[in-house]
Design an enzyme around this catalytic site. Sequence first.
Site, short mmCIF file in Angstrom:
data_model
loop_
_atom_site.label_atom_id
_atom_site.label_comp_id
_atom_site.label_asym_id
_atom_site.label_seq_id
_atom_site.Cartn_x
_atom_site.Cartn_y
_atom_site.Cartn_z
CE LYS A 284 -3.40 -2.88 0.07
NZ LYS A 284 -2.76 -4.16 0.27
C1 LIG Z 1 -8.97 -3.26 -1.87
C2 LIG Z 1 -8.44 -4.01 -0.69
N1 LIG Z 1 -9.22 -4.20 0.39
C3 LIG Z 1 -8.79 -4.84 1.48
C4 LIG Z 1 -7.51 -5.36 1.53
C5 LIG Z 1 -7.10 -6.16 2.71
O1 LIG Z 1 -6.04 -5.58 3.39
P1 LIG Z 1 -5.06 -6.49 4.30
O2 LIG Z 1 -4.17 -7.25 3.39
O3 LIG Z 1 -4.34 -5.45 5.11
O4 LIG Z 1 -5.92 -7.36 5.14
C6 LIG Z 1 -6.65 -5.18 0.45
C7 LIG Z 1 -5.27 -5.71 0.52
O5 LIG Z 1 -4.65 -6.11 -0.39
C8 LIG Z 1 -7.13 -4.50 -0.70
O6 LIG Z 1 -6.37 -4.34 -1.79
#
Ligand SMILES: Cc1ncc(COP(=O)(O)O)c(C=O)c1O
Length: 444
Positions: free
Chosen positions: A218
């Site tokens: 991110k």
């Molecule tokens: C659009 C979106 N939502 C939610 C997530 C979930 O995040 P995390 O990997 O921190 O659980 C991601 C992660 O890749 C994502 O790209």
Amino acid sequence: MRSGENTAVQDAAQIQGRLAIHGGTPIRTEPLPLEFPGVHHIDEQESEAAARVIASRSLFRYYGLNPQKEVEAFEREFAGFLGVSHALAVTSGTGALNVALSALGIGPGQEVIVPAYMWVAVAGAVVSHGAIPVLADIDDTFCLDPKSLEERISPKTSGIIVVHMSGAPADIKAIREVARRRNLFLVEDCAQCIGGSVDGQKVGSFGDIATFSFQMNKNITSGEGGCVVTNDRRLYERAFACHDLGYARDEKGRLKLDNPDLLLWGLGYRMDELRGALLRIQLAKLPQITANMHRSKYRIRKALERLPGIGLRRIVDPEGDTGPFLITTYRDALTAKLVNQALRAEGIVTFPQGISNIMMSDWGMHLYYNIASLVQRTSVDGKGFPWKLSENSGSTARYEKGTCPVADSLFERSTLLAIPSSLSERDEEDIIQAFEKVHGALLA
Ligand SMILES: Cc1ncc(COP(=O)(O)O)c(C=O)c1O
């Protein structure tokens, strides 16, 4: 120049002009930098912040030997950056989605609309709550299409999760208008668009509640991490309760037991002080990180605008695009594949573990029809939860390929190029030259 030399020079020029995939000289041989925007900006500031927390021996956010209140400070700073009233740090973006849906009271008998281009955790959070995710198509923004959204609303629809994908905001004002008119809640998933905006307003401040991820891909990162933000005091208190033990706390940190709306069930997603401290540093660097990606991306986009046959993703507000990905679209799947293979042969790739430059159809769990548990309607209890619950009977939701035809076509005809936050001008020039060379050979 003697005639032999002349021929040799002409041969060399021809080989240079020839595509690398056909035996010509590639534009570059050194891999491009890996993506991971925040990672490239980690330096002694993050080291010092981590060391400070460790020296305090107080890694828990609420109390300890010498609490630093890093998570609390991060929440305040992040809320200020976004222009929202409340921020609640959690341990992941998936955790943030689950907390947000618990705060909203999602459960069996409800349908939640999600876009065809998303991340597995979006549909997963709806399913985990016993509700049914309903797919809506995307448009040329590669985010939720407001028209398809409207078509897929049923009497059971309670809300919408809009996902700001691949660094750029969705058409959030049009989507919010539908949500308001149809009396639906709106969750913004901003995991891939931290710092993005539309008409100067930050994503995460348009809907009822929004979620973020700070996982390593991110715009800013603490390795893992997430956040829930809202302007709604009640939703914040419910989110707070769900991220912790199931109960809200008063100003003195005591559990509140007097409000039935806040006697909930905890999911255990509290953030720790180390990550809070890292995120405060990363947040201060976010404008620089996104400015770098934005500059590189728009330099490349400007050059590509001159090349007919290469389509560019519609960006709702270019100023508010954070820049980590460039999506290009071609007339058909075969052309997209040929261009992608040719560009990769020209050296427009990164190390094996990077995403770099791929066909969108290879973009894994971002595409609805690749989410096997969704397509096959699996359940953790092995008995069909939530699909077979009586409250969910009559659902006509479909998940197999073909459910969202615009997305299907765009995924097959498009490629995704990561724009790292550390591209040099030389890297940018190589990317442009490679596109021009491949365009000249395959599309002109
Ligand atoms: C659009 C979106 N939502 C939610 C997530 C979930 O995040 P995390 O990997 O921190 O659980 C991601 C992660 O890749 C994502 O790209």
